[in-house]
Scaffold this motif. Sequence first.
Motif, short mmCIF file in Angstrom:
data_model
loop_
_atom_site.label_atom_id
_atom_site.label_comp_id
_atom_site.label_asym_id
_atom_site.label_seq_id
_atom_site.Cartn_x
_atom_site.Cartn_y
_atom_site.Cartn_z
N ARG A 74 20.48 24.65 5.84
CA ARG A 74 20.94 26.04 5.76
C ARG A 74 20.64 26.71 7.09
O ARG A 74 19.50 26.69 7.56
CB ARG A 74 20.21 26.77 4.65
N LEU A 75 21.64 27.31 7.69
CA LEU A 75 21.46 28.02 8.95
C LEU A 75 22.06 29.42 8.82
O LEU A 75 23.15 29.57 8.24
CB LEU A 75 22.16 27.30 10.10
N PRO A 76 21.41 30.43 9.37
CA PRO A 76 22.04 31.75 9.40
C PRO A 76 23.32 31.70 10.23
O PRO A 76 23.46 30.90 11.16
CB PRO A 76 20.99 32.64 10.08
N HIS A 77 24.26 32.57 9.89
CA HIS A 77 25.55 32.56 10.58
C HIS A 77 25.38 32.75 12.09
O HIS A 77 26.08 32.12 12.89
CB HIS A 77 26.45 33.67 10.05
N ALA A 78 24.44 33.61 12.48
CA ALA A 78 24.24 33.86 13.92
C ALA A 78 23.82 32.58 14.64
O ALA A 78 24.27 32.33 15.77
CB ALA A 78 23.19 34.95 14.11
N ASP A 79 22.99 31.77 14.01
CA ASP A 79 22.56 30.51 14.64
C ASP A 79 23.72 29.52 14.76
O ASP A 79 23.84 28.82 15.77
CB ASP A 79 21.44 29.87 13.84
N VAL A 80 24.57 29.47 13.75
CA VAL A 80 25.74 28.58 13.80
C VAL A 80 26.67 28.99 14.92
O VAL A 80 27.11 28.17 15.73
CB VAL A 80 26.48 28.57 12.44
N VAL A 81 26.94 30.29 15.02
CA VAL A 81 27.85 30.79 16.05
C VAL A 81 27.25 30.58 17.43
O VAL A 81 27.92 30.12 18.36
CB VAL A 81 28.20 32.28 15.81
N GLN A 82 25.96 30.89 17.58
CA GLN A 82 25.30 30.76 18.88
C GLN A 82 25.19 29.30 19.31
O GLN A 82 25.37 28.98 20.48
CB GLN A 82 23.93 31.39 18.84
N SER A 83 24.93 28.41 18.38
CA SER A 83 24.70 27.01 18.73
C SER A 83 25.99 26.23 18.97
O SER A 83 26.04 25.36 19.84
CB SER A 83 23.91 26.31 17.62
N PHE A 84 27.03 26.51 18.20
CA PHE A 84 28.19 25.64 18.21
C PHE A 84 29.48 26.29 18.67
O PHE A 84 30.51 25.61 18.73
CB PHE A 84 28.41 25.05 16.81
N ALA A 85 29.50 27.57 19.00
CA ALA A 85 30.74 28.22 19.39
C ALA A 85 31.16 27.78 20.78
O ALA A 85 30.35 27.72 21.70
CB ALA A 85 30.61 29.74 19.34
N ARG A 86 32.42 27.43 20.90
CA ARG A 86 32.98 27.13 22.21
C ARG A 86 33.42 28.44 22.85
O ARG A 86 33.46 29.48 22.21
CB ARG A 86 34.16 26.18 22.06
#
Length: 125
Positions: A24-36
């Motif tokens: 489980r990851l917060p949305h901000a972490d997903v966007v920050q980590s994997f956004a191109r």
Amino acid sequence: VLQQLRCSGVIEAIRISRAGYPHRLPHADVVQSFARGHLLASSGDLASQARRVVEDWLDSPSQDQVAVGCTKTFFALGVLDRLAEKHRLWQGAAASTITRHVRGVLARATVRRLRAALLVACFWR
């Protein structure tokens, strides 16, 4: 009591936990980590951005692989590892491309300097 648990999200958390989403990851972490790059400028709330990021990396994520909740993105077993591996490969390819272009620019500058030095040396002889 059941209505209170539903309103506070406990029932949904139990359902998601039983569905088998160990990561489980917060949305901000997903966007920050994997956004191109092109996804960083996209507008919308974090949940929709996280959904777009995951869809961009995974070819066709099914509901049993990824679930996007109100505050967190839930990944099934092995999906987050696969996402991280794809991201690592993409970063390596991007780094190789940048290195290749920088080395090309430096090599062309060196060739220009050597040609200029050779031209000056030819005139002095």
